[in-house]
Design an enzyme around this catalytic site. Sequence first.
Site, short mmCIF file in Angstrom:
data_model
loop_
_atom_site.label_atom_id
_atom_site.label_comp_id
_atom_site.label_asym_id
_atom_site.label_seq_id
_atom_site.Cartn_x
_atom_site.Cartn_y
_atom_site.Cartn_z
N LYS A 16 0.85 -1.20 0.00
CA LYS A 16 0.00 0.00 0.00
C LYS A 16 0.87 1.23 0.00
O LYS A 16 1.79 1.36 0.83
CB LYS A 16 -0.88 0.00 1.28
CG LYS A 16 -1.83 1.18 1.34
CD LYS A 16 -3.07 0.93 0.53
CE LYS A 16 -3.89 2.20 0.26
NZ LYS A 16 -3.50 2.89 -1.00
N GLN B 135 7.02 4.18 4.14
CA GLN B 135 5.59 3.82 4.13
C GLN B 135 5.31 2.61 5.01
O GLN B 135 4.26 2.54 5.66
CB GLN B 135 5.16 3.53 2.68
CG GLN B 135 3.65 3.55 2.46
CD GLN B 135 3.08 4.94 2.33
OE1 GLN B 135 3.65 5.77 1.62
NE2 GLN B 135 1.98 5.22 3.00
N LYS C 73 5.62 1.94 -2.84
CA LYS C 73 5.54 3.27 -3.47
C LYS C 73 5.85 3.09 -4.95
O LYS C 73 6.61 2.19 -5.32
CB LYS C 73 6.57 4.23 -2.85
CG LYS C 73 6.25 5.68 -3.08
CD LYS C 73 5.23 6.20 -2.11
CE LYS C 73 4.82 7.62 -2.39
NZ LYS C 73 4.08 8.20 -1.25
N GLY D 94 -2.69 8.19 -4.48
CA GLY D 94 -2.04 9.38 -5.03
C GLY D 94 -0.80 9.81 -4.26
O GLY D 94 -0.51 9.31 -3.18
N ASP D 95 -0.07 10.72 -4.84
CA ASP D 95 1.05 11.41 -4.19
C ASP D 95 1.31 12.63 -5.08
O ASP D 95 0.37 13.09 -5.77
CB ASP D 95 2.28 10.48 -4.06
CG ASP D 95 3.34 11.04 -3.10
OD1 ASP D 95 3.17 10.90 -1.89
OD2 ASP D 95 4.34 11.63 -3.57
N THR E 231 -4.93 13.73 4.60
CA THR E 231 -3.53 13.91 5.03
C THR E 231 -3.37 15.25 5.75
O THR E 231 -2.80 15.32 6.84
CB THR E 231 -2.57 13.82 3.83
OG1 THR E 231 -2.88 12.65 3.08
CG2 THR E 231 -1.14 13.76 4.29
N ASN F 237 -2.26 19.13 -2.31
CA ASN F 237 -3.31 18.48 -1.52
C ASN F 237 -3.04 18.59 -0.02
O ASN F 237 -3.91 18.99 0.75
CB ASN F 237 -3.39 17.01 -1.97
CG ASN F 237 -4.31 16.20 -1.12
OD1 ASN F 237 -3.93 15.71 -0.06
ND2 ASN F 237 -5.55 16.07 -1.55
N SER G 80 -7.16 5.84 3.41
CA SER G 80 -7.09 4.85 2.33
C SER G 80 -7.44 3.47 2.88
O SER G 80 -8.15 2.69 2.23
CB SER G 80 -5.67 4.79 1.75
OG SER G 80 -5.45 5.85 0.85
#
Length: 447
Positions: free
Chosen positions: A93, A114, A129, A168-169, A212, A243, A380
Amino acid sequence: MNRKDALTEVFMSGLAAQPEAEPNFHQAVEGVARDVLTVEKNDADYAAARVLACLAEPDRVLSFRITWEDDTGQVQINRGWRVQTSNAIGPYKGGLRFHPSVDLDTLKFLGFEQCFKNALTGLPLGGAKGGADFDPRGRSEREIMRFCQAFMGALAPFVGPDQDVPAGDINVGAREIGWLFGAWRKHRQSFGGALTGKGLSFGGSEIRVEATGFGLIYFLSCMLHDRGETLEGKRVLISGKGNVATHAALKAMSLGAKVLTLSDTGGTLYAPDGLTPEAVNWVRIRKARGEDIAHPPASLGPRYKADALPWEIEADIALPCATQNEIGSAEAAQLVSSGVTIVAEGANMPLTHEAATTLQSKDVIIAPGKAANAGGVAVSGLEMSQNAMRQSWTPERVDAALRDIMTEIHRQVAHEGRVPGGIDYRRGANIAGFRRLAKAISAQGVV
Ligand code: NDP
Ligand code: 2IT
């Protein structure tokens, strides 16, 4: 050299990745190694399983060509990767980043971080990632859509609800996730929670877009509460205009803080009396259209200082929300002069090692990204639960769950990070995340 430094040095010299070739990855691993190697050594099962060494060598690295056609009919070629670091506690993830600076080093560091972040959420989420060296700047919507389709064409066999769940990132938002999901559905002839950050009409979760930034402010509020303070009246510097930055700004304002800045690669948007929600929404609209923020309408208040960073402005709190290593020694010294006493990381690894050392030597408290920005991946995780149950929860329910998760992360991290005279949040986050991973990895045999 003390025992801890000696252990770290031996461990780092054993990594297959070379520091010159993979500097970001080395920085991330070393930052964790310093705190957790003694924990590993003191537990016979963890030591036997060589937990940190396993995490520092990704399960799998997928590297692929992405071939697509631009609007003039020319063939364009990019490189894409998915680093699947560990699925010891749940499906792989983590987000996808599209930026010309993306390379294997960047994605290995992000996948490693992560794992620890996802462990801290308490949810069943492994670490990964991915992304590509694609630059969406100046590209049309159709070009970006074709790129997303080509990217997923290469990755689809490796993505699925129980397999690997991207999100997303940087430069991958709800629009791109929609295109990526459409391509995944077509390639796999399946409908399921294979990506998160989806639109609400096809399995997305309420509050994922905001999560976030909101989570960062919930974490910050816990830190302040621990000191008998609140956000009311606090002057906050934020970098980035994406974001994470904009939703952190909106939530901080709603809790009474004065948000003095946002920023981008060209400069800083500065409002001495604090930005308004209208100004932040203007930034969001400009960013969504791919337009710059250099000329804000006078009626909105702020001015744009080209080539300036936020950190030279007097304030109480700094929230770096742009990218890795955006704060080096010089910027850290500026933050100290500006009077900042708390730095909470919205971005992943925004401080260089030297910057963190400078700040800590001046008693500036640092909340590391793996704890403070975990709200995005936490929601998420809640999106995956909703998909598996074929449910859609209300915004109130998701927001309350996010707040609870951030409060629990703060509790664990503060507990593990308690040192004489305060809390070392970096150490606390590394140790708390490590313990969960170590229990799982050492219980599952040598695989
Ligand atoms: P966005 O694409 O929405 O915004 C990125 C922002 O960072 C933009 O303001 C961009 O400026 C700036 N930026 C990007 N690259 C650079 C660079 N090399 N130098 C200076 N500024 C740069 O991304 P997000 O808000 O999603 O991500 C921001 C950070 O937060 C990243 O570190 C990401 O990994 C992290 N994060 C994101 C999560 C999420 O859920 N989205 C979750 C947890 C962490 P410009 O517009 O000028 O390019
Ligand atoms: O860095 C991150 O935690 C993210 N980009 C979000 C990852 C996710 O899977 O939601």
